[in-house]
Design an enzyme around this catalytic site. Sequence first.
Site, short mmCIF file in Angstrom:
data_model
loop_
_atom_site.label_atom_id
_atom_site.label_comp_id
_atom_site.label_asym_id
_atom_site.label_seq_id
_atom_site.Cartn_x
_atom_site.Cartn_y
_atom_site.Cartn_z
N ASP A 13 -5.07 2.19 3.59
CA ASP A 13 -5.45 1.07 4.45
C ASP A 13 -5.11 1.41 5.90
OD1 ASP A 13 -6.38 -0.41 2.29
OD2 ASP A 13 -4.43 -1.33 1.92
N LYS A 35 -7.04 5.10 -2.79
CA LYS A 35 -7.95 3.95 -2.76
C LYS A 35 -8.52 3.79 -1.35
CE LYS A 35 -6.60 -0.56 -2.82
NZ LYS A 35 -7.40 -1.31 -1.84
N ASP A 62 -12.82 0.84 -3.43
CA ASP A 62 -12.49 -0.58 -3.60
C ASP A 62 -13.36 -1.43 -2.67
OD1 ASP A 62 -11.20 -3.04 -4.01
OD2 ASP A 62 -9.48 -2.52 -2.77
N LEU A 63 -14.66 -1.55 -3.04
CA LEU A 63 -15.56 -2.34 -2.19
C LEU A 63 -15.95 -3.66 -2.86
CD1 LEU A 63 -17.87 0.44 -0.64
CD2 LEU A 63 -15.88 -0.69 0.36
N LYS A 64 -15.45 -3.90 -4.06
CA LYS A 64 -15.64 -5.19 -4.75
C LYS A 64 -17.09 -5.69 -4.62
CE LYS A 64 -10.83 -6.64 -3.92
NZ LYS A 64 -10.37 -5.59 -2.97
N PHE A 65 -18.02 -4.94 -5.23
CA PHE A 65 -19.43 -5.32 -5.13
C PHE A 65 -19.67 -6.68 -5.79
CE2 PHE A 65 -19.99 -0.50 -5.45
CZ PHE A 65 -20.14 -0.33 -4.09
N ASP A 67 -23.28 -9.07 -5.96
CA ASP A 67 -24.64 -9.34 -5.46
C ASP A 67 -25.52 -9.55 -6.70
OD1 ASP A 67 -27.05 -9.27 -3.86
OD2 ASP A 67 -25.96 -8.07 -2.39
N ILE A 68 -26.83 -9.58 -6.53
CA ILE A 68 -27.69 -9.71 -7.70
C ILE A 68 -27.55 -8.44 -8.55
CG2 ILE A 68 -29.32 -11.30 -6.61
CD1 ILE A 68 -31.21 -8.92 -6.17
N PRO A 69 -27.79 -8.56 -9.89
CA PRO A 69 -27.55 -7.41 -10.77
C PRO A 69 -28.21 -6.12 -10.31
CG PRO A 69 -27.94 -9.38 -12.09
CD PRO A 69 -28.18 -9.78 -10.65
N ASN A 70 -29.45 -6.17 -9.86
CA ASN A 70 -30.16 -4.97 -9.46
C ASN A 70 -29.45 -4.25 -8.31
OD1 ASN A 70 -32.63 -3.32 -9.70
ND2 ASN A 70 -32.98 -4.02 -7.60
N THR A 71 -28.97 -5.03 -7.35
CA THR A 71 -28.33 -4.45 -6.16
C THR A 71 -26.98 -3.84 -6.51
OG1 THR A 71 -29.48 -6.03 -4.76
CG2 THR A 71 -27.52 -5.01 -3.82
N THR A 126 -5.73 -12.41 -5.61
CA THR A 126 -4.36 -12.96 -5.59
C THR A 126 -4.15 -13.88 -4.39
OG1 THR A 126 -3.74 -10.82 -4.67
CG2 THR A 126 -3.12 -11.22 -6.94
N GLN A 196 2.53 -9.92 0.50
CA GLN A 196 2.37 -10.08 -0.95
C GLN A 196 3.34 -11.18 -1.41
OE1 GLN A 196 0.03 -8.80 -2.60
NE2 GLN A 196 -0.45 -6.72 -1.94
N ARG A 217 1.39 -0.22 1.86
CA ARG A 217 2.36 -0.17 2.96
C ARG A 217 3.72 0.45 2.63
NH1 ARG A 217 0.63 -6.12 4.48
NH2 ARG A 217 0.31 -5.99 2.22
O1 C5P Z 1 0.16 -2.56 1.29
P1 C5P Z 1 0.05 -3.11 -0.12
O2 C5P Z 1 0.87 -2.31 -1.14
O3 C5P Z 1 0.31 -4.59 -0.18
O4 C5P Z 1 -1.48 -2.84 -0.49
C1 C5P Z 1 -2.06 -3.33 -1.68
C2 C5P Z 1 -3.51 -2.93 -1.73
O5 C5P Z 1 -4.08 -3.52 -2.89
C3 C5P Z 1 -4.34 -3.39 -0.54
O6 C5P Z 1 -5.33 -2.39 -0.32
C4 C5P Z 1 -4.97 -4.66 -1.00
O7 C5P Z 1 -6.21 -4.90 -0.42
C5 C5P Z 1 -5.15 -4.39 -2.50
N1 C5P Z 1 -5.19 -5.58 -3.34
C6 C5P Z 1 -4.17 -6.52 -3.37
N2 C5P Z 1 -4.28 -7.63 -4.19
C7 C5P Z 1 -5.38 -7.79 -4.94
C8 C5P Z 1 -6.40 -6.86 -4.92
C9 C5P Z 1 -6.28 -5.75 -4.08
O8 C5P Z 1 -3.16 -6.37 -2.71
N3 C5P Z 1 -5.45 -8.83 -5.75
#
Ligand code: C5P
Length: 245
Positions: A13, A35, A62-65, A67-71, A126, A196, A217
Site C-alpha cells: 500500500d 498484494k 486486490d481490485l475487488k471486482f 459489475d455485471i457478470p460478463n464484465t 470490515t 484496524q 503497515r
Molecule cells: O496496513 P494493514 O496491515 O492494516 O493493511 C491491511 C490490508 O488489507 C490493506 O491493504 C487493506 O486494504 C486490506 N484489507 C483490510 N480489511 C479488509 C479487506 C482488506 O484491511 N476487510
Amino acid sequence: MSVVQNKLIVALDVETADEARGLVASLRGIAAMFKIGSQLFTAAGPDFIKEIIKAGEKIFLDLKFHDIPNTVAAAGVEATRLGVSMFNVHAVGGGAMMRRTADAVAECAASEGLTRPTILGVTVLTSSDDATLREIGVQEKADAMVARLAQLAMNSGLDGVVASAREVSLVRAVTKPEFIVVTPGVRPAGAARDDQARVMSPREAIAAGADYLVVGRPIIAASDPARAAKLIVDEMLSCAAGSRS
Ligand code: C5P
C-alpha cells in the site's frame, strides 16, 4: 491442506512503483506473495505487476471486482493473462457473477496454457457494520451475511474468501475444509493498530483457521521491513504445526 508453510502476504500500500520495488527487493524470500490494491494499481498499472511477476514473485490483485457478470468474467480473464496468483471479487455481485467468472478463468487458463489463479470473494467489508448494512437496505446482521456470502462464494466455484480474523470461525463453520481464508487486520504484539478496529496476532489468526495473513503497515512502515516480516513468518510457522492440517 497443510498450513506449515509461509503464507504471509504483504500489502504494497504505497504511492509509487519505486517504493514498491524497494519493498519487494527487501522482502524477497520472506513474503509468500505481494498484494497490489487499488492505490498502487491505479498509480503503476499492469506493467508494474508484470515486472514483479517476471522477477519471480507472486501477486494477489486486490481490485475487488463488482459489475455485471460478463464484465467481471472478462476482468478475471485479463487477471489470468497478467499472471497474478490470486484476485478477488465482491460476493454481493451474486452467484451468477461469481460462477461466470470462475468458469471463464478456468476456460482461459486451460485453453491458453496458463495457471488458473485463486479466486476469492469479499463478503462484508470490515469497515461495514450492521448500521452500514441497514443504510443500504440490508436488514441482515453483518455476521450472518458474512456466513451466507461465504457459502454462496463456495457454491459458485470460488476458492475462498477474505475475512477478518474475527470472522474466520464463522466462515469455517459453513464451508469445506479446503476453502481458503485470507485474513487482514493482523498485528504482532506491540505493533500499532492503525485504523484496524479488531486485530489478532499472527499466532491467533493462524490458530483461528486463517490460511494466509495479509499484513501491510506493521511491515511496510517498519524501520526494517525484512526484520518485521521475518518475525511474523516465524510466529506463523511456530504455531502452524499445532493447528489444523
Ligand atoms: O496496513 P494493514 O496491515 O492494516 O493493511 C491491511 C490490508 O488489507 C490493506 O491493504 C487493506 O486494504 C486490506 N484489507 C483490510 N480489511 C479488509 C479487506 C482488506 O484491511 N476487510
